[in-house]
Design a protein around this motif. Structure first.
Motif, mmCIF file in Angstrom:
data_model
loop_
_atom_site.group_PDB
_atom_site.id
_atom_site.type_symbol
_atom_site.label_atom_id
_atom_site.label_comp_id
_atom_site.label_asym_id
_atom_site.label_seq_id
_atom_site.Cartn_x
_atom_site.Cartn_y
_atom_site.Cartn_z
ATOM 1 N N PRO A 247 0.811 -1.221 0.000
ATOM 2 C CA PRO A 247 0.000 0.000 0.000
ATOM 3 C C PRO A 247 0.842 1.268 0.000
ATOM 4 N N GLY A 248 2.001 1.237 0.634
ATOM 5 C CA GLY A 248 2.862 2.409 0.664
ATOM 6 C C GLY A 248 3.270 2.863 -0.727
ATOM 7 N N TRP A 249 3.658 1.925 -1.570
ATOM 8 C CA TRP A 249 4.025 2.260 -2.948
ATOM 9 C C TRP A 249 2.823 2.802 -3.715
ATOM 10 N N LEU A 250 1.674 2.194 -3.502
ATOM 11 C CA LEU A 250 0.464 2.591 -4.230
ATOM 12 C C LEU A 250 0.072 4.028 -3.890
ATOM 13 N N LEU A 251 0.073 4.363 -2.603
ATOM 14 C CA LEU A 251 -0.284 5.714 -2.178
ATOM 15 C C LEU A 251 0.760 6.728 -2.627
ATOM 16 N N THR A 252 2.024 6.356 -2.512
ATOM 17 C CA THR A 252 3.099 7.279 -2.877
ATOM 18 C C THR A 252 3.094 7.585 -4.366
ATOM 19 N N ALA A 253 2.966 6.548 -5.195
ATOM 20 C CA ALA A 253 2.983 6.751 -6.649
ATOM 21 C C ALA A 253 1.836 7.659 -7.086
ATOM 22 N N THR A 254 0.640 7.414 -6.566
ATOM 23 C CA THR A 254 -0.519 8.222 -6.945
ATOM 24 C C THR A 254 -0.409 9.642 -6.406
ATOM 25 N N GLY A 255 0.034 9.764 -5.162
ATOM 26 C CA GLY A 255 0.162 11.085 -4.561
ATOM 27 C C GLY A 255 1.122 11.982 -5.318
ATOM 28 N N HIS A 256 2.256 11.434 -5.724
ATOM 29 C CA HIS A 256 3.242 12.235 -6.450
ATOM 30 C C HIS A 256 2.831 12.456 -7.898
ATOM 31 N N LYS A 257 2.193 11.484 -8.508
ATOM 32 C CA LYS A 257 1.786 11.648 -9.902
ATOM 33 C C LYS A 257 0.748 12.763 -10.046
ATOM 34 N N LEU A 258 -0.200 12.818 -9.098
ATOM 35 C CA LEU A 258 -1.263 13.825 -9.144
ATOM 36 C C LEU A 258 -1.017 14.987 -8.186
ATOM 37 N N GLN A 259 0.138 14.952 -7.490
ATOM 38 C CA GLN A 259 0.504 16.006 -6.532
ATOM 39 C C GLN A 259 -0.508 16.141 -5.402
ATOM 40 N N LEU A 260 -1.055 14.993 -4.971
ATOM 41 C CA LEU A 260 -2.061 14.991 -3.911
ATOM 42 C C LEU A 260 -1.431 14.683 -2.557
ATOM 43 N N ALA A 261 -1.952 15.294 -1.521
ATOM 44 C CA ALA A 261 -1.498 15.031 -0.156
ATOM 45 C C ALA A 261 -2.270 13.845 0.412
ATOM 46 N N LEU A 262 -1.571 12.754 0.657
ATOM 47 C CA LEU A 262 -2.196 11.555 1.199
ATOM 48 C C LEU A 262 -1.508 11.172 2.506
ATOM 49 N N GLY A 263 -2.109 10.222 3.215
ATOM 50 C CA GLY A 263 -1.536 9.799 4.485
ATOM 51 C C GLY A 263 -1.853 10.795 5.584
ATOM 52 N N GLY A 264 -0.964 10.857 6.571
ATOM 53 C CA GLY A 264 -1.182 11.743 7.709
ATOM 54 C C GLY A 264 -1.896 11.050 8.856
ATOM 55 N N PRO A 265 -2.126 11.739 9.972
ATOM 56 C CA PRO A 265 -2.731 11.130 11.165
ATOM 57 C C PRO A 265 -4.118 10.555 10.880
ATOM 58 N N ALA A 266 -4.464 9.490 11.605
ATOM 59 C CA ALA A 266 -5.789 8.873 11.486
ATOM 60 C C ALA A 266 -6.199 8.338 12.843
ATOM 61 N N ILE A 267 -7.501 8.353 13.117
ATOM 62 C CA ILE A 267 -8.022 7.884 14.399
ATOM 63 C C ILE A 267 -8.639 6.504 14.218
ATOM 64 N N TYR A 268 -8.126 5.532 14.960
ATOM 65 C CA TYR A 268 -8.662 4.170 14.971
ATOM 66 C C TYR A 268 -9.213 3.912 16.367
ATOM 67 N N ASP A 269 -10.504 3.593 16.435
ATOM 68 C CA ASP A 269 -11.197 3.558 17.726
ATOM 69 C C ASP A 269 -11.062 4.954 18.347
ATOM 70 N N THR A 270 -10.393 5.048 19.468
ATOM 71 C CA THR A 270 -10.179 6.362 20.088
ATOM 72 C C THR A 270 -8.707 6.749 20.087
ATOM 73 N N THR A 271 -7.886 5.986 19.384
ATOM 74 C CA THR A 271 -6.442 6.217 19.383
ATOM 75 C C THR A 271 -6.015 6.930 18.102
ATOM 76 N N LYS A 272 -5.265 7.991 18.255
ATOM 77 C CA LYS A 272 -4.752 8.727 17.103
ATOM 78 C C LYS A 272 -3.426 8.118 16.680
ATOM 79 N N LEU A 273 -3.381 7.648 15.447
ATOM 80 C CA LEU A 273 -2.174 7.016 14.916
ATOM 81 C C LEU A 273 -1.469 7.993 13.984
ATOM 82 N N GLU A 274 -0.209 8.258 14.278
ATOM 83 C CA GLU A 274 0.595 9.145 13.432
ATOM 84 C C GLU A 274 1.127 8.356 12.240
#
Length: 318
Positions: A247-274
């Motif tokens: 998944p890392g390659w997939l997100l990175t390739a698309t993000g750079h090809k289209l210059q989109l900001a992907l990834g970043g912090p996300a909340i799973y249950d009540t825990t914030k994952l960096e």
């Protein structure tokens, strides 16, 4: 014409792939009666019985590994047993691939979400993502919803189409359905949920190993063409930053090809994952989500064409 039909008849696995794709688009299996739904329900019930909060992390990991092996090996044994009874091998592989494919579902989710996102209908966007993700979507802003959808599009198309077709090419219908079952187990027992923090680790690690080749191939396919230099540079610089290599390659390739900001912090249950920030600096809008969907559709049909040629040539050589 007769010579062409004779030649094609010598490649039953390839014909079964085309037949499964046609059947998948023309006669999709309703979600309410899909065999994978039963599989997921069994997985949740099994985990409820063997994943005990009083056990040590090591014991819970062992329980997860044994539960995964029990479910996956049971299906493998049943498939082998049924295979001895079929008269037409290619039909058996066709049915398994038909069940494993999720192309139409991914396409439907993408279209419906983009329509709601273009209207800034946050309630509808959150409702759709809550079904597709293991994350808490209640607190997501409009920007967060767009980024979550982009990631969901990529992983959904990658895992439910590209990787399924890849494992079909490797091991026929057995490979396609067993891979899809592994995806379902990793989703049901995701370590991002507190109760599966240790129990689900074996499932996600096995899926990560199965994902590496097909998702990275899809990432390369996405990178080719316009802005390929940016995409490949992104893969070199950020491709290994994500928690999971495929998944890392997939997100990175698309993000750079289209210059989109992907990834970043996300909340799973009540825990914030960096999580690492990948790609460019443009926040995904409805237009960009449409671009992702169109890009993936183009690359996946190219994948089908290239895989068809490879399977045809390999069948001729064998």
């Amino acid at each position: 014409m007769n010579d062409l039909l004779v030649l094609l008849s010598q490649h039953p696995t390839l014909l079964a792939m085309w037949g499964a794709l046609a059947l998948h688009w023309l006669l999709p299996i309703p979600a309410s009666i899909h065999p994978l739904l039963v599989w997921q329900q069994i997985a949740i019930e099994l985990a409820a019985r063997v994943n005990k909060a009083t056990d040590t992390p090591r014991q819970r990991m062992l329980s997860g590994a044994l539960a995964w092996s029990l479910m996956w090996m049971t299906i493998l044994i049943l498939l082998i047993a049924f295979y001895q009874l079929v008269w037409i091998d290619s039909l058996f592989h066709l049915v398994l691939l038909w069940i494993a494919l999720g192309w139409r579902d991914s396409r439907r989710f993408s279209q419906h979400f983009i329509q709601a996102y273009s209207r800034e209908d946050k309630a509808s966007c959150k409702a759709q993502l809550s079904v597709a993700l293991n994350r808490n979507t209640d607190t997501l802003s409009l920007l967060g919803l767009g980024k979550a959808c982009a990631e969901t599009q990529l992983l959904s198309y990658g895992r439910q189409v590209a990787a399924v077709l890849f494992w079909y090419a490797v091991a026929g219908g057995f490979g396609a359905i067993l891979y899809r079952l592994a995806v379902s187990l990793a989703r049901c027992w995701s370590p991002s949920r507190k109760q599966y923090q240790y129990f689900g680790l074996p499932a996600i690690r096995i899926l990560a190993a199965l994902d590496i080749v097909p998702l990275r191939l899809l990432a390369v396919a996405i990178s080719v063409g316009k802005n390929s230099r940016d995409a490949f540079r992104g893969l070199r610089e950020q491709g290994e930053n994500w928690q999971l290599p495929g998944p890392g390659w997939l997100l990175t390739a698309t993000g750079h090809k289209l210059q989109l900001a992907l990834g970043g912090p996300a909340i799973y249950d009540t825990t914030k994952l960096e999580r690492p920030r990948l790609g460019g600096r443009i926040a995904p809008a409805a237009l960009h989500l449409s671009q992702i969907d169109r890009l993936l559709q183009q690359r996946l049909w190219a994948w089908v064409a290239l895989q068809s040629v490879c399977m045809f040539l390999m069948g001729s050589l064998l």
